[in-house]
Scaffold this motif. Sequence first.
Motif, PDB file in Angstrom:
ATOM      1  N   TYR A 148       0.870  -1.150  -0.012  1.00 29.45           N
ATOM      2  CA  TYR A 148      -0.061  -0.116  -0.247  1.00 29.45           C
ATOM      3  C   TYR A 148       0.722   1.163  -0.011  1.00 29.45           C
ATOM      4  CZ  TYR A 148       0.757   0.553   5.062  1.00 29.45           C
ATOM      5  OH  TYR A 148       1.661   0.678   6.225  1.00 29.45           O
ATOM      6  N   THR A 149       0.264   2.342  -0.425  1.00 32.16           N
ATOM      7  CA  THR A 149       1.004   3.519  -0.404  1.00 32.16           C
ATOM      8  C   THR A 149       0.200   4.752   0.082  1.00 32.16           C
ATOM      9  OG1 THR A 149       0.500   4.301  -2.563  1.00 32.16           O
ATOM     10  CG2 THR A 149       2.224   2.906  -2.319  1.00 32.16           C
ATOM     11  N   ALA A 150       0.778   5.737   0.639  1.00 32.31           N
ATOM     12  CA  ALA A 150      -0.031   6.989   0.881  1.00 32.31           C
ATOM     13  C   ALA A 150       0.782   8.108   0.624  1.00 32.31           C
ATOM     14  CB  ALA A 150      -0.118   6.826   2.456  1.00 32.31           C
ATOM     15  N   GLU A 151       0.190   8.927  -0.234  1.00 29.13           N
ATOM     16  CA  GLU A 151       0.698  10.032  -0.779  1.00 29.13           C
ATOM     17  C   GLU A 151       0.108  11.360  -0.292  1.00 29.13           C
ATOM     18  OE1 GLU A 151       2.827  11.971  -5.083  1.00 29.13           O
ATOM     19  OE2 GLU A 151       1.338  10.191  -4.879  1.00 29.13           O
ATOM     20  N   TRP A 188      -6.092  -0.507  -6.421  1.00 30.70           N
ATOM     21  CA  TRP A 188      -7.271   0.351  -5.976  1.00 30.70           C
ATOM     22  C   TRP A 188      -6.632   1.713  -5.500  1.00 30.70           C
ATOM     23  CZ3 TRP A 188      -8.072   2.118  -1.058  1.00 30.70           C
ATOM     24  CH2 TRP A 188      -8.976   2.932  -0.716  1.00 30.70           C
ATOM     25  N   VAL A 189      -6.960   2.585  -6.123  1.00 30.27           N
ATOM     26  CA  VAL A 189      -6.572   4.107  -5.744  1.00 30.27           C
ATOM     27  C   VAL A 189      -7.726   5.050  -5.367  1.00 30.27           C
ATOM     28  CG1 VAL A 189      -5.089   5.956  -6.164  1.00 30.27           C
ATOM     29  CG2 VAL A 189      -4.629   3.914  -7.323  1.00 30.27           C
ATOM     30  N   GLN A 190      -7.590   5.822  -4.030  1.00 29.11           N
ATOM     31  CA  GLN A 190      -8.536   6.625  -3.667  1.00 29.11           C
ATOM     32  C   GLN A 190      -7.692   7.947  -3.315  1.00 29.11           C
ATOM     33  OE1 GLN A 190     -11.593   5.814  -3.483  1.00 29.11           O
ATOM     34  NE2 GLN A 190     -12.361   8.054  -2.972  1.00 29.11           N
ATOM     35  N   LEU A 209      -9.247   2.409 -10.460  1.00 29.42           N
ATOM     36  CA  LEU A 209      -9.199   0.897 -10.609  1.00 29.42           C
ATOM     37  C   LEU A 209      -8.040   0.908 -11.698  1.00 29.42           C
ATOM     38  CD1 LEU A 209     -12.619  -0.676 -10.352  1.00 29.42           C
ATOM     39  CD2 LEU A 209     -10.887  -0.459  -8.618  1.00 29.42           C
ATOM     40  N   ASP A 210      -6.851   0.491 -11.227  1.00 30.22           N
ATOM     41  CA  ASP A 210      -5.824   0.376 -12.195  1.00 30.22           C
ATOM     42  C   ASP A 210      -5.322  -1.086 -12.497  1.00 30.22           C
ATOM     43  OD1 ASP A 210      -3.322   2.426 -13.005  1.00 30.22           O
ATOM     44  OD2 ASP A 210      -2.503   0.404 -12.858  1.00 30.22           O
ATOM     45  N   PHE A 211      -5.090  -1.346 -13.751  1.00 29.39           N
ATOM     46  CA  PHE A 211      -4.625  -2.609 -14.078  1.00 29.39           C
ATOM     47  C   PHE A 211      -3.150  -2.687 -14.832  1.00 29.39           C
ATOM     48  CE2 PHE A 211      -9.170  -2.068 -14.209  1.00 29.39           C
ATOM     49  CZ  PHE A 211      -9.536  -3.119 -13.464  1.00 29.39           C
ATOM     50  N   TYR A 212      -2.375  -2.687 -13.877  1.00 26.64           N
ATOM     51  CA  TYR A 212      -0.641  -2.373 -14.474  1.00 26.64           C
ATOM     52  C   TYR A 212      -0.232  -3.836 -14.812  1.00 26.64           C
ATOM     53  CZ  TYR A 212       4.054  -1.543 -13.538  1.00 26.64           C
ATOM     54  OH  TYR A 212       5.505  -1.190 -13.468  1.00 26.64           O
ATOM     55  N   TYR A 213       0.503  -3.884 -15.970  1.00 26.71           N
ATOM     56  CA  TYR A 213       0.855  -5.067 -16.686  1.00 26.71           C
ATOM     57  C   TYR A 213       2.063  -4.927 -17.366  1.00 26.71           C
ATOM     58  CZ  TYR A 213       1.390  -9.114 -19.646  1.00 26.71           C
ATOM     59  OH  TYR A 213       1.803 -10.231 -20.381  1.00 26.71           O
TER      60      TYR A 213
END
Length: 288
Positions: A148-151, A188-190, A209-213
Motif C-alpha cells: 500500500y502507499t499513501a501520498e 485500487w487508488v483513492q 481501478l488500475d490494471f498495471y501489466y
Amino acid sequence: MTEKQSQLVRVLAFSKKVSFVAATVCAVTLLLSVPTSAQEGANLDDIQRQRSDSADAENGTNPTKLTTQMGLQYSYNKINPSLNNGLLEFFYQRPIGDGSKALKVTVPFADNPNLRQNLNLFEENAVGDVSLTFLNVFHLTQKAGAAYTAELFLNTASNGAGYGQMALETSLFYAMFLDNGAIFAPAWVQTFGLEGGNSAGKKLNTTTLDFYYVPKLPNRKLFMTFDPAIVHDWESSDTFGSLQVTFGMLTGKLFGGDSQVFIKPGVGIGKDAPFDWSFEVGFKVLNF
C-alpha cells in the motif's frame, strides 16, 4: 497600492519562496539521512533474487521492489484542441528498514512562461503541489506481493496547477508474478481532499481501478508497461478511462546505479475524460 504595500507584498512572496525551498531541502535531507539496511541481506530481497527472472529488479517495473532512485520527468496533457498543460517533476525515493518500506519526495513545477523563458523554477507561480509518499510492501513471495502507499499532497501550488487544498492519495495493489515472466498488478487508488474543498468550493474524491501489466521482453535492456485504468469522480459523477504505455531503455551505469530513459504516451477514454491525450518523458537512476 502604495509603495509600502508593494514592498510588503514582495517581502511576503519572497518569504514564501524561501520557506518552500527550506522545506524541500529539509525533506530531501531527511530522506538522505534515514538509515537503511543492506537490501542484499534482507529477506525481502532474497525472495526477489530467487525468482526465475530478476530483470525487473534493475529497471523499476516491479512495484514490490523498493529501490533508491532519483530522476526527473516531464508530462504534457492535451486537455482539448485549444488547451494544454505541462508539469516537470523532480523525485527522490529511498528504502528504509529492511527494504520493505520507502519514502519518496516529489517536487513539481508547472509549465508556464516563467519556467520556459527564465528557467526560474522557484518562481511563485511555477511551483506545483509538493508531495511526500510512504510505501509499504507487507506481503511478498516468489509468486505474488502486496503493498500500500499513501501520498500527501501539500498545498504549495499558487497557479491553479494543483488541487488547491491539501490532499491524500492512498493505494492498495496485489502484484502477481506470472510463469511467463510478466507481472500483473491490479490496484485500487483513492484520492480525496483534506480541507473540504479548494477556494472555489470544489471538492476532491475519486476512485481509480488500475490494471498495471509488465510483459517480459527478450531484450533485457528494454522494458514496457501497460497501464489501463478506470476512474470515477464521486463529486461530479463522471466516469472515464485512460491508457498509458511506457517504453523504456536502460542506458548504463551512472552514480553507481542503473540509468534509464523512458517515454509514456497516454490517451483519455470516454466523453468525461479530463484530457484527450498525453505523453511523458523522463530519466532516472535506480539501485544506487
